[in-house]
Design a protein around this motif. Sequence first.
Motif, PDB file in Angstrom:
ATOM      1  N   LYS A 216      -5.007  -4.343   1.551  1.00 21.59           N
ATOM      2  CA  LYS A 216      -5.617  -4.122   0.238  1.00 21.59           C
ATOM      3  C   LYS A 216      -6.750  -3.095   0.340  1.00 21.59           C
ATOM      4  CE  LYS A 216      -7.756  -6.691  -3.605  1.00 21.59           C
ATOM      5  NZ  LYS A 216      -9.088  -6.052  -3.634  1.00 21.59           N
ATOM      6  N   THR A 217      -7.565  -3.226   1.388  1.00 14.69           N
ATOM      7  CA  THR A 217      -8.660  -2.281   1.600  1.00 14.69           C
ATOM      8  C   THR A 217      -8.139  -0.879   1.874  1.00 14.69           C
ATOM      9  OG1 THR A 217     -10.013  -4.071   2.510  1.00 14.69           O
ATOM     10  CG2 THR A 217     -10.726  -1.808   2.983  1.00 14.69           C
TER      11      THR A 217
ATOM     12  N   GLN B 292      -6.941   5.320  -2.621  1.00  9.58           N
ATOM     13  CA  GLN B 292      -7.170   5.737  -4.000  1.00  9.58           C
ATOM     14  C   GLN B 292      -8.508   6.458  -4.156  1.00  9.58           C
ATOM     15  OE1 GLN B 292      -6.353   1.678  -5.521  1.00  9.58           O
ATOM     16  NE2 GLN B 292      -4.867   2.630  -6.879  1.00  9.58           N
ATOM     17  N   ASP B 293      -9.493   6.064  -3.370  1.00 14.56           N
ATOM     18  CA  ASP B 293     -10.818   6.684  -3.455  1.00 14.56           C
ATOM     19  C   ASP B 293     -10.914   7.995  -2.676  1.00 14.56           C
ATOM     20  OD1 ASP B 293     -11.747   4.618  -5.003  1.00 14.56           O
ATOM     21  OD2 ASP B 293     -12.613   3.499  -3.330  1.00 14.56           O
TER      22      ASP B 293
ATOM     23  N   TRP C  30      -5.382   0.440   0.745  1.00 18.94           N
ATOM     24  CA  TRP C  30      -4.909   1.022  -0.499  1.00 18.94           C
ATOM     25  C   TRP C  30      -6.081   1.462  -1.377  1.00 18.94           C
ATOM     26  CZ3 TRP C  30      -1.585   3.822  -2.547  1.00 18.94           C
ATOM     27  CH2 TRP C  30      -1.324   3.851  -3.910  1.00 18.94           C
ATOM     28  N   GLU C  31      -7.117   0.660  -1.446  1.00 18.79           N
ATOM     29  CA  GLU C  31      -8.296   1.043  -2.226  1.00 18.79           C
ATOM     30  C   GLU C  31      -8.953   2.288  -1.634  1.00 18.79           C
ATOM     31  OE1 GLU C  31     -10.598  -2.511  -2.112  1.00 18.79           O
ATOM     32  OE2 GLU C  31      -9.513  -3.470  -3.772  1.00 18.79           O
ATOM     33  N   THR C  32      -8.994   2.353  -0.314  1.00 18.05           N
ATOM     34  CA  THR C  32      -9.534   3.539   0.361  1.00 18.05           C
ATOM     35  C   THR C  32      -8.695   4.771   0.043  1.00 18.05           C
ATOM     36  OG1 THR C  32     -10.353   2.156   2.175  1.00 18.05           O
ATOM     37  CG2 THR C  32     -10.175   4.512   2.606  1.00 18.05           C
TER      38      THR C  32
ATOM     39  N   SER D 171       0.847  -1.202   0.000  1.00 18.04           N
ATOM     40  CA  SER D 171       0.000   0.000   0.000  1.00 18.04           C
ATOM     41  C   SER D 171       0.879   1.246   0.000  1.00 18.04           C
ATOM     42  CB  SER D 171      -0.943  -0.040   1.213  1.00 18.04           C
ATOM     43  OG  SER D 171      -1.808   1.062   1.224  1.00 18.04           O
TER      44      SER D 171
END
Length: 479
Positions: free
Chosen positions: A447-448, A454-455, A450-452, A350
């Motif tokens: 993983k969550t 990006q959002d 990193w997605e957070t 991340s």
Amino acid sequence: MKYEPISVFDMLKIGVGPSSSHTLGPWRAAERFVQELEAGGRLAELTQLKILLYGSLAKTGVGHGTDIAVQLGLSGCDPITFDVAQIMPTVDQIAQTEKLMVGGAHAISFVPSRDIEFLVTESLPYHSNALSFLASFGNGDSIAETYYSIGGGFVKKEGEDTVADASVSLSFPTNDADDLLKWSIKTGLSIHEIVYENEQAWRSENEIRSGILKIWQVMKECVYRGCHTNGILPGGLNVRRRAAALSKKLLGGAVYASYEEWVAAIKTGGDHFKYTLDWVSCFALAVNEENASFGRVVTAPTNGSAGVIPAVLHYYLIFCQENNDISEEDKAIHFLMTASEIGSIFKKESTISAAMGGCQAEIGVSSSMAAAALTEALGGTQKQALMAAEIAMEHHLGMTCDPIGGLVQVPCIERNTMGAIKAITASQLALQSTPDFARVSLDNVIKTMWETAQDMNFKYKETADGGLAINVPLSLPEC
């Protein structure tokens, strides 16, 4: 996933506050630029130098001392050894004389207000923390080099493939938590033992031990200094330092003359919950008040989150009685090794940059690192340590980075106390749980995260454009 070996000494760096990505990173970038000039035989030809700061470095660079750090790096000062008391006198002299001694050896005309530009409306696509050096030479040539401060003091030059030496061959290469668990199951080694084996790819056993003990010594000195320094933090927010008053109140007039005697005095107060809680908060406050004052701290994994791991490690050594057959030095070494490994996984999967991921990437990661290290130190299994790391991050997901006035003070200093307490709570939960029944793995939560990241809206990523940074009047002294 690309192989990226990361050392303990990459994750835990001795440096100067207030920010690893906005102070230490630009400082190191400036040093690298000068070193490249020297290596190319061009330093003596240098006649003019301009520095361009982009994105987050531009928006919060003044509060983080980015301009100060760049000047010190260009001057050849080392953040590990440079006397922090000489920081302001050094930059004041540059401004007054309008001369910069590049690399400590070659003088050029330099006016900070003219030659350092904060491009607050411009960002480069690779990373929000970008800076460029524009150099002119006596023969009419000019060059431009761009560097990115990617979090935790890591620096990447534009065009570089990686910041780590991928040629290093580790005994137990690890890119994610599953890899780490695989090696633990296969070998029966604890996390810190795996780290120790890997670390020998870079340095000898004596160098590993002495290097980590030096890091621990800086942490101790920082906590002790912060717990005995009063005053107002620099930067204009007029935030009062609180750790010293809290330490004095908790000790109730105890007399001591050293760190060791201070720790002994703390132990005489017992280990009941409120007393322990107050001390954990005090330790964390102390470090980050030092950090906010351009003090020497250990980036763990960043400067903004530098108080979490020292606070939890002090909690373990002072208030926990496990493993009394192990020396304090060995306990600290094992703790820091485990913590560093968890941090390296977050970096690989991340980010540890608040400019990329918000404060979840700083306080969240440091809390996760401390939770795993504490769990293993208290006798937990490898699975329980990873579970503790997951729990700690799970409850930091989405945390924004919104420093008021662009300073690493409000809410950053208190967030370290929260991160430390969450780490201890996560450890206790994991120690009382059966990881085989857990529904969320550490890799799932990274993983969550990193997605957070990006959002997440850019204004919540260390820009001082959102959150508390725009909703709290700058005249308020407390959060």
